[in-house]
Enzyme design. Sequence first.
Site, PDB file in Angstrom:
ATOM      1  N   THR A  79     -27.964   7.423   4.462  1.00  0.00           N
ATOM      2  CA  THR A  79     -26.497   7.400   4.509  1.00  0.00           C
ATOM      3  C   THR A  79     -25.946   8.531   3.656  1.00  0.00           C
ATOM      4  OG1 THR A  79     -24.576   5.917   4.353  1.00  0.00           O
ATOM      5  CG2 THR A  79     -26.215   5.727   2.612  1.00  0.00           C
ATOM      6  N   ASN A  80     -24.681   8.458   3.260  1.00  0.00           N
ATOM      7  CA  ASN A  80     -24.051   9.511   2.446  1.00  0.00           C
ATOM      8  C   ASN A  80     -23.023   8.870   1.523  1.00  0.00           C
ATOM      9  OD1 ASN A  80     -21.381   9.476   3.907  1.00  0.00           O
ATOM     10  ND2 ASN A  80     -22.754   9.968   5.606  1.00  0.00           N
ATOM     11  N   HIS A  81     -22.334   9.706   0.748  1.00  0.00           N
ATOM     12  CA  HIS A  81     -21.439   9.187  -0.301  1.00  0.00           C
ATOM     13  C   HIS A  81     -20.054   8.762   0.171  1.00  0.00           C
ATOM     14  CE1 HIS A  81     -24.044   9.907  -3.665  1.00  0.00           C
ATOM     15  NE2 HIS A  81     -24.227  11.171  -3.330  1.00  0.00           N
ATOM     16  N   SER A  82     -19.777   8.791   1.462  1.00  0.00           N
ATOM     17  CA  SER A  82     -18.424   8.460   1.925  1.00  0.00           C
ATOM     18  C   SER A  82     -18.056   7.019   1.549  1.00  0.00           C
ATOM     19  CB  SER A  82     -18.354   8.627   3.446  1.00  0.00           C
ATOM     20  OG  SER A  82     -17.111   8.144   3.915  1.00  0.00           O
TER      21      SER A  82
END
Length: 218
Positions: free
Chosen positions: A29-32
């Site tokens: 995933t990512n930091h959003s």
Amino acid sequence: ARPKDLAGLRIAVTAGPTQEALDPVRYLTNHSTGKMGYALARAAAMRGADVTLIHGETALQPVRFTTDVPVTTAQQMYEAVTSRFEDTDVLIMAAAVADYRPAAVANDKIKKKDGDMSIPLERTPDILGTIGPRKAHQFLCGFSMETRDLVENSSAKLTRKNLDMVVANNLKVAGAGFGVDTNVVTLITPDGARELPLMSKADVADAILDEILKRKNS
Ligand code: C5P
């Protein structure tokens, strides 16, 4: 209060990260956090639009007076956006969609072994890249996060994906980007680039919607 200047417009907003499973316990995933997309959905609903909020996993409360469409993966987000596209007037893609996913999802937890390992990845569908070239009456707004050559890279995206506007985020600027309640963005359209000052994400959302409304009516 704001006037209901978006009444009658069907606006789909995507927000948050996607999660791409590797096995039953792990994912990429990512930091959003979804804050910018949720701020857009809230502002659009307050201004009278018929809003659908398509979002990945976030810690945020659903936005009142919107249709809530939770998804997990890039593939699910692709399906949620494309299946509604004909009935959408404005699509704002604020989600941080994964570009790659594990090529295979293991049914069982992957056990550790001695030595290093690597994960084969494959591309996810590019949602805007697929629907941009097929758009009819829709207004398409993409987001762009860059660490260098912000305006050049974002302008290229506008053309390549056949978008009407790109909201460019410079990740290197204080008070911009992931997690925070403020943002510094540059609005890129076929007419050029306009950098907005540091503002709350709520105010950035209204500025983005103002620009979209102006361009749709011109
Ligand atoms: O080319 P890039 O991925 O930087 O473009 C970012 C924009 O494209 C964002 O609006 C994002 O939501 C969208 N995107 C997409 N499908 C993907 C990846 C990004 O629609 N698979």
